[in-house]
Motif scaffolding. Sequence first.
Motif, short mmCIF file in Angstrom:
data_model
loop_
_atom_site.label_atom_id
_atom_site.label_comp_id
_atom_site.label_asym_id
_atom_site.label_seq_id
_atom_site.Cartn_x
_atom_site.Cartn_y
_atom_site.Cartn_z
N THR A 169 16.59 43.21 -86.50
CA THR A 169 16.11 41.86 -86.82
C THR A 169 15.49 41.18 -85.60
OG1 THR A 169 17.83 41.70 -88.50
CG2 THR A 169 16.75 39.65 -87.88
N ILE A 170 16.07 41.36 -84.43
CA ILE A 170 15.50 40.68 -83.25
C ILE A 170 14.18 41.29 -82.79
CG2 ILE A 170 17.68 39.70 -82.45
CD1 ILE A 170 17.89 41.83 -80.36
N LYS A 171 13.84 42.47 -83.32
CA LYS A 171 12.51 43.02 -83.06
C LYS A 171 11.47 42.39 -83.97
CE LYS A 171 14.09 47.47 -81.37
NZ LYS A 171 14.33 48.87 -81.71
N ASN A 172 11.91 41.83 -85.10
CA ASN A 172 11.00 41.28 -86.10
C ASN A 172 10.94 39.76 -86.11
OD1 ASN A 172 10.26 43.85 -87.18
ND2 ASN A 172 12.28 43.94 -88.13
N TYR A 173 11.93 39.11 -85.52
CA TYR A 173 12.00 37.64 -85.50
C TYR A 173 12.30 37.17 -84.08
CZ TYR A 173 12.33 37.78 -90.59
OH TYR A 173 12.07 38.00 -91.91
N SER A 174 11.87 35.95 -83.80
CA SER A 174 12.21 35.36 -82.51
C SER A 174 12.97 34.06 -82.76
CB SER A 174 10.94 35.08 -81.70
OG SER A 174 10.10 34.21 -82.42
N ILE A 175 13.53 33.52 -81.71
CA ILE A 175 14.18 32.21 -81.80
C ILE A 175 13.07 31.16 -81.66
CG2 ILE A 175 15.80 30.60 -80.73
CD1 ILE A 175 17.35 33.06 -79.68
N GLU A 176 12.90 30.37 -82.69
CA GLU A 176 11.90 29.30 -82.67
C GLU A 176 12.52 28.04 -82.09
OE1 GLU A 176 8.77 30.02 -83.41
OE2 GLU A 176 9.38 32.04 -83.96
N VAL A 177 11.71 27.23 -81.45
CA VAL A 177 12.18 26.00 -80.81
C VAL A 177 11.91 24.83 -81.74
CG1 VAL A 177 11.93 24.51 -78.80
CG2 VAL A 177 11.72 26.99 -78.54
N GLU A 178 12.94 24.02 -81.97
CA GLU A 178 12.80 22.84 -82.81
C GLU A 178 13.27 21.62 -82.03
OE1 GLU A 178 15.30 21.46 -86.53
OE2 GLU A 178 13.83 23.00 -87.11
N GLU A 179 12.49 20.57 -82.09
CA GLU A 179 12.81 19.34 -81.37
C GLU A 179 14.16 18.80 -81.81
OE1 GLU A 179 10.84 14.96 -80.45
OE2 GLU A 179 9.91 16.28 -81.93
N MET A 180 14.91 18.31 -80.84
CA MET A 180 16.21 17.72 -81.12
C MET A 180 16.05 16.22 -81.30
SD MET A 180 19.73 18.17 -78.98
CE MET A 180 19.59 19.95 -79.06
N LYS A 181 16.62 15.70 -82.34
CA LYS A 181 16.57 14.26 -82.63
C LYS A 181 17.89 13.63 -82.23
CE LYS A 181 12.79 14.60 -85.33
NZ LYS A 181 11.54 14.63 -84.70
N LEU A 182 17.84 12.34 -81.99
CA LEU A 182 19.02 11.57 -81.59
C LEU A 182 20.17 11.75 -82.59
CD1 LEU A 182 19.87 9.72 -79.31
CD2 LEU A 182 19.01 7.80 -80.61
N LYS A 183 19.85 11.83 -83.88
CA LYS A 183 20.90 11.96 -84.90
C LYS A 183 21.63 13.31 -84.82
CE LYS A 183 17.74 13.55 -88.52
NZ LYS A 183 17.18 13.25 -89.83
N HIS A 184 21.10 14.28 -84.06
CA HIS A 184 21.71 15.60 -83.93
C HIS A 184 22.58 15.76 -82.68
CE1 HIS A 184 17.98 16.69 -86.37
NE2 HIS A 184 19.01 16.75 -87.19
N LEU A 185 22.76 14.68 -81.91
CA LEU A 185 23.50 14.79 -80.65
C LEU A 185 24.91 15.36 -80.83
CD1 LEU A 185 22.65 11.61 -78.55
CD2 LEU A 185 21.99 13.96 -78.14
#
Length: 163
Positions: free
Chosen positions: A43-59
């Motif tokens: 799976t790690i050969k076929n997918y990467s870790i995508e970056v998603e912005e962190m919002k204040l509500k997710h602290l």
Amino acid sequence: MSENENELTYINSDGDTVFTSAFLKKRGTCCKTNCLHCPFDFTIKNYSIEVEEMKLKHLKFANEIIRDNKPVEQSDISKMLLASAFGKKDKLRTHHITEDNLSNFAFGIFKGHACAVIEFSNKLSESNKGKSNSIVAGRSVKNLFLKKEFQNQGLGIEHINLS
């Protein structure tokens, strides 16, 4: 062996039972269907870790991930190169996300699931805000804090999509 290496399944936030890398490893062979926790590197050969912005509500959620996990260790070569360039750090750093340092962090998303908190070495410049891929443009990863379910399948900083 850590506690999560013995767990064969867990219930995700949708209420589904998910097989862990320990279960899949115990099965012995890869089924080549891109399992979320594949321990055979398929799976790690076929997918990467995508970056998603962190919002204040997710602290709170993000700080729980950091509190419960150590950052993924850098290789010895990386440590040696960084130490020779910037000096060795003897002091243990405390990681905690606040409103003031929120822009230094993002979520790591693997196959649509929050798998980690990513800490960046440098701040997001004001000139990059609002542009596409501005979360990662010109930034380097300092630490990767993987959720426990994702720790034993080989994911690391090198799997983060910074493009």
